[in-house]
Design a protein around this motif. Structure first.
Motif, PDB file in Angstrom:
ATOM      1  N   ARG A  47      50.676  36.531  22.335  1.00 44.88           N
ATOM      2  CA  ARG A  47      49.915  37.727  22.710  1.00 44.88           C
ATOM      3  C   ARG A  47      48.447  37.376  22.971  1.00 44.88           C
ATOM      4  O   ARG A  47      47.848  37.830  23.942  1.00 44.88           O
ATOM      5  CB  ARG A  47      50.031  38.738  21.565  1.00 44.88           C
ATOM      6  N   ARG A  48      47.900  36.544  22.110  1.00 44.12           N
ATOM      7  CA  ARG A  48      46.506  36.120  22.280  1.00 44.12           C
ATOM      8  C   ARG A  48      46.339  35.313  23.559  1.00 44.12           C
ATOM      9  O   ARG A  48      45.315  35.413  24.235  1.00 44.12           O
ATOM     10  CB  ARG A  48      46.055  35.290  21.075  1.00 44.12           C
ATOM     11  N   GLU A  49      47.344  34.518  23.886  1.00 45.17           N
ATOM     12  CA  GLU A  49      47.256  33.692  25.094  1.00 45.17           C
ATOM     13  C   GLU A  49      47.282  34.547  26.361  1.00 45.17           C
ATOM     14  O   GLU A  49      46.516  34.312  27.302  1.00 45.17           O
ATOM     15  CB  GLU A  49      48.413  32.683  25.112  1.00 45.17           C
ATOM     16  N   ILE A  50      48.178  35.549  26.382  1.00 46.34           N
ATOM     17  CA  ILE A  50      48.203  36.451  27.548  1.00 46.34           C
ATOM     18  C   ILE A  50      46.865  37.196  27.653  1.00 46.34           C
ATOM     19  O   ILE A  50      46.306  37.336  28.744  1.00 46.34           O
ATOM     20  CB  ILE A  50      49.338  37.502  27.434  1.00 46.34           C
ATOM     21  N   HIS A  51      46.376  37.658  26.521  1.00 39.18           N
ATOM     22  CA  HIS A  51      45.095  38.382  26.505  1.00 39.18           C
ATOM     23  C   HIS A  51      43.976  37.498  27.055  1.00 39.18           C
ATOM     24  O   HIS A  51      43.121  37.969  27.821  1.00 39.18           O
ATOM     25  CB  HIS A  51      44.773  38.824  25.081  1.00 39.18           C
ATOM     26  N   LYS A  52      43.990  36.243  26.677  1.00 38.26           N
ATOM     27  CA  LYS A  52      42.968  35.295  27.146  1.00 38.26           C
ATOM     28  C   LYS A  52      43.044  35.114  28.653  1.00 38.26           C
ATOM     29  O   LYS A  52      42.018  35.107  29.356  1.00 38.26           O
ATOM     30  CB  LYS A  52      43.154  33.955  26.436  1.00 38.26           C
ATOM     31  N   LYS A  53      44.258  34.994  29.180  1.00 37.83           N
ATOM     32  CA  LYS A  53      44.427  34.829  30.627  1.00 37.83           C
ATOM     33  C   LYS A  53      44.007  36.102  31.370  1.00 37.83           C
ATOM     34  O   LYS A  53      43.409  36.047  32.442  1.00 37.83           O
ATOM     35  CB  LYS A  53      45.892  34.483  30.944  1.00 37.83           C
ATOM     36  N   ARG A  54      44.346  37.245  30.800  1.00 39.34           N
ATOM     37  CA  ARG A  54      43.941  38.512  31.414  1.00 39.34           C
ATOM     38  C   ARG A  54      42.416  38.639  31.418  1.00 39.34           C
ATOM     39  O   ARG A  54      41.815  39.072  32.408  1.00 39.34           O
ATOM     40  CB  ARG A  54      44.569  39.679  30.637  1.00 39.34           C
ATOM     41  N   ALA A  55      41.792  38.248  30.306  1.00 39.34           N
ATOM     42  CA  ALA A  55      40.333  38.313  30.208  1.00 39.34           C
ATOM     43  C   ALA A  55      39.673  37.435  31.264  1.00 39.34           C
ATOM     44  O   ALA A  55      38.624  37.798  31.820  1.00 39.34           O
ATOM     45  CB  ALA A  55      39.884  37.897  28.812  1.00 39.34           C
ATOM     46  N   ALA A  56      40.285  36.283  31.556  1.00 42.49           N
ATOM     47  CA  ALA A  56      39.724  35.383  32.569  1.00 42.49           C
ATOM     48  C   ALA A  56      39.738  36.043  33.947  1.00 42.49           C
ATOM     49  O   ALA A  56      38.808  35.862  34.751  1.00 42.49           O
ATOM     50  CB  ALA A  56      40.516  34.075  32.593  1.00 42.49           C
ATOM     51  N   ILE A  57      40.783  36.828  34.234  1.00 45.57           N
ATOM     52  CA  ILE A  57      40.853  37.554  35.509  1.00 45.57           C
ATOM     53  C   ILE A  57      39.726  38.573  35.594  1.00 45.57           C
ATOM     54  O   ILE A  57      39.043  38.697  36.618  1.00 45.57           O
ATOM     55  CB  ILE A  57      42.230  38.245  35.658  1.00 45.57           C
ATOM     56  N   ILE A  58      39.513  39.294  34.508  1.00 44.86           N
ATOM     57  CA  ILE A  58      38.444  40.299  34.486  1.00 44.86           C
ATOM     58  C   ILE A  58      37.081  39.636  34.606  1.00 44.86           C
ATOM     59  O   ILE A  58      36.210  40.077  35.372  1.00 44.86           O
ATOM     60  CB  ILE A  58      38.534  41.143  33.196  1.00 44.86           C
ATOM     61  N   GLU A  59      36.881  38.558  33.850  1.00 47.91           N
ATOM     62  CA  GLU A  59      35.597  37.855  33.860  1.00 47.91           C
ATOM     63  C   GLU A  59      35.214  37.394  35.259  1.00 47.91           C
ATOM     64  O   GLU A  59      34.040  37.454  35.652  1.00 47.91           O
ATOM     65  CB  GLU A  59      35.674  36.647  32.917  1.00 47.91           C
ATOM     66  N   ALA A  60      36.205  36.969  36.026  1.00 48.70           N
ATOM     67  CA  ALA A  60      35.936  36.436  37.375  1.00 48.70           C
ATOM     68  C   ALA A  60      35.407  37.495  38.335  1.00 48.70           C
ATOM     69  O   ALA A  60      34.821  37.153  39.369  1.00 48.70           O
ATOM     70  CB  ALA A  60      37.212  35.806  37.938  1.00 48.70           C
ATOM     71  N   SER A  61      35.615  38.773  38.023  1.00 44.87           N
ATOM     72  CA  SER A  61      35.133  39.833  38.925  1.00 44.87           C
ATOM     73  C   SER A  61      33.984  40.638  38.325  1.00 44.87           C
ATOM     74  O   SER A  61      33.567  41.638  38.896  1.00 44.87           O
ATOM     75  CB  SER A  61      36.298  40.778  39.284  1.00 44.87           C
ATOM     76  N   ASN A  62      33.451  40.197  37.208  1.00 44.89           N
ATOM     77  CA  ASN A  62      32.364  40.947  36.581  1.00 44.89           C
ATOM     78  C   ASN A  62      31.076  40.907  37.392  1.00 44.89           C
ATOM     79  O   ASN A  62      30.247  41.814  37.294  1.00 44.89           O
ATOM     80  CB  ASN A  62      32.107  40.449  35.155  1.00 44.89           C
ATOM     81  N   ASP A  63      30.898  39.868  38.212  1.00 44.55           N
ATOM     82  CA  ASP A  63      29.709  39.846  39.065  1.00 44.55           C
ATOM     83  C   ASP A  63      29.769  40.971  40.092  1.00 44.55           C
ATOM     84  O   ASP A  63      28.749  41.591  40.420  1.00 44.55           O
ATOM     85  CB  ASP A  63      29.562  38.486  39.755  1.00 44.55           C
ATOM     86  N   LEU A  64      30.975  41.268  40.597  1.00 44.50           N
ATOM     87  CA  LEU A  64      31.133  42.384  41.537  1.00 44.50           C
ATOM     88  C   LEU A  64      30.858  43.713  40.844  1.00 44.50           C
ATOM     89  O   LEU A  64      30.226  44.604  41.417  1.00 44.50           O
ATOM     90  CB  LEU A  64      32.550  42.388  42.120  1.00 44.50           C
TER      91      LEU A  64
END
Length: 495
Positions: free
Chosen positions: A127-144
């Motif tokens: 669960r933590r691993e999926i959450h980490k991967k999901r967070a990376a997707i969100i982080e990549a678009s935070n500049d937008l």
């Protein structure tokens, strides 16, 4: 001229809602808002805003309905002036999320799939691993997202407001600093009972202490997976139909409500209701997977759907397509709270040994409300200071302190709802408790089995969004909306 404006106002709402429906239901790969905003741009130009403001100022104070209608159109124009200023960035963020995916256990998960995967995964490390991967997707678009909010703040100032906050306070006639203080009070007054109940539940259900709990654990904790077999997916729509029948509402005859339960890979993990044409075309969208969360989501969105579907077609468009969102959220919370009613569980699902479940459901509800109380405090600070550089740290601290699930700052803009929507949720939760008690006093403890209660609800639904939440509470005979009853309910039931 105003008739022409109102006609195009309806067309714009229908077009925009149709676009959101197709995109969020997974039937369309891209969210294409720009063509709609370009076509109807005159509705929310600065000239249009100035003209609508002049009409409002010229309308006599004692013409209350006329002034309310003018105010709704002005608010609509301002809202969409802001959105028009960032439409390309909105599309870019949406397209990124729609196409984002990750590898998981030999298959590709869409961004939308990750929410369900985290919620249902029983292995904490996975669960933590999926959450980490999901967070990376969100982080990549935070500049937008950062660029988008900066532009929204600039658009608010371009309309002559000192800040984004002052603009929405003027539009909604609310004081967000006061609501933030009410949120702080709510958190303080439920802290002791929350800490005790959460500590016991985490140890019992997940083998965790409060100090160990993380955001990824919260998603799973809130799902109440241990009770999934009590809420089978194949019974959900029938239970919904039977519940509404008790109120004298035959959902099979409601041709104006379409329930979209078809599975699609990119369908939003979050159930939603789209009022495309009020009251003639209401879409209720859900991803059926079963469990307490699915039932709660359907009944919540059904509250919205029934509200919109019963709006009088003779009501002015201004009161059918725009208003105080806390009002419709109140009706939504009224129905999803049925899942914490012992008699409803026993009668609809033959779930009679429900005492432990109800306590768990009430606790998870408090987790959610405390999370939103922290969002209210955070968004008031964020939009008042416009300090995007340090917002991630503030978001992390407030969410961790409120929920006790350790939260990093990745979601600091992803988790922001437009236009202080979190405040609407908090006000709605407070109103719902009072409305529920009113229904029980007038129609009995099992109000959902009373056709008279159904008649009462239809009467207030017919008024659409003519009144704001406080005005509707006064019309019903309920006093001022505060969190006092909400605090009392949680502290009593979590003893």
């Amino acid at each position: 001229m105003l008739d022409e404006y109102t006609s195009e106002f309806i067309e714009f709402n229908t077009g925009q809602m149709s676009e959101y429906y197709l995109y969020l239901s997974g039937q369309k790969a891209d969210l294409e808002l720009a063509p709609i905003y370009d076509r109807y741009g005159d509705l929310f130009s600065r000239d249009a805003i100035a003209g609508l403001r002049q009409r409002l100022d010229a309308c006599p104070e004692h013409f209350e309905t006329e002034r309310a209608a003018h105010k709704r159109l002005l608010n609509f124009a301002i809202d969409h002036y802001l959105e028009n200023s960032v439409k390309e960035l909105t599309e870019e963020v949406s397209q990124y999320e729609a196409t984002a995916s990750l590898d998981w256990k030999g298959q590709r998960l869409t961004f939308q799939d990750t929410t369900v995967a985290i919620r249902t995964e029983t292995d904490r490390d996975l669960r933590r691993e999926i959450h980490k991967k999901r967070a990376a997707i969100i982080e990549a678009s935070n500049d937008l997202r950062t660029e988008r909010f900066s532009k929204l703040y600039g658009a608010a100032r371009a309309l002559g407001f000192p800040s984004y906050t002052s603009l929405y306070e003027d539009m909604r006639q609310l004081n967000y600093s006061e609501i933030a203080r009410e949120s702080e009070s709510f958190l303080a007054r439920t802290e002791a009972s929350y800490m005790s109940a959460l500590n016991d539940a985490l140890k019992r259900d997940m083998g965790l202490s409060i100090e160990e709990a993380e955001r990824s654990d919260a998603h799973h904790f809130l799902h109440l997976s241990a009770y999934d077999d009590r809420f089978p997916a194949d019974l959900l729509l029938r239970v919904y139909s039977d519940t509404m029948a008790g109120l004298g509402i035959c959902v099979e005859s409601q041709k104006n409500i379409f329930i979209d339960s078809e599975p699609r890979p990119r369908k939003s993990a979050r159930a939603f209701c789209t009022p495309i044409t009020v009251p003639d075309d209401i879409r209720l969208v859900i991803r059926l997977s079963g469990g307490h969360s699915d039932y709660g989501a359907l009944f919540h969105e059904a509250g919205h759907a029934q509200h919109y579907a019963w709006v009088s077609p003779s009501l002015r468009p201004e009161f059918r397509y725009s208003g105080d969102y806390a009002l419709t959220e109140t009706y939504a919370f009224l129905f999803d709270h049925l899942l914490a009613e012992p008699a409803w569980l026993a009668g609809m699902l033959r779930f009679r040994d429900n005492r432990d479940f109800i306590r768990s459901a009430i606790l998870t509800r408090l987790v959610t409300i405390r999370r939103y109380a922290a969002k209210v405090i955070y968004e008031n600070d964020l939009h008042s200071s416009e300090d995007l550089a340090s917002a991630a740290g503030l978001y992390s601290r407030l969410q961790t302190d409120a929920t006790k699930f350790r939260t990093d700052g990745t979601d600091f803009l992803f988790d922001v709802d437009e236009g202080f929507y979190a405040a609407n949720y908090l006000r709605a939760w407070a109103f719902e408790v009072a409305l529920r008690e009113h229904l029980k006093i007038r129609f009995g403890e099992q109000w959902w089995t009373s056709r008279h209660a159904g008649n009462f609800l239809r009467e207030i639904w017919e008024t659409g969004d003519r009144y704001n939440a406080q005005e509707m509470a006064a019309q019903i005979g309920i006093g001022p909306i505060t969190t006092d009853l909400l605090v009392e309910e949680f502290n009593e039931k979590l003893k």
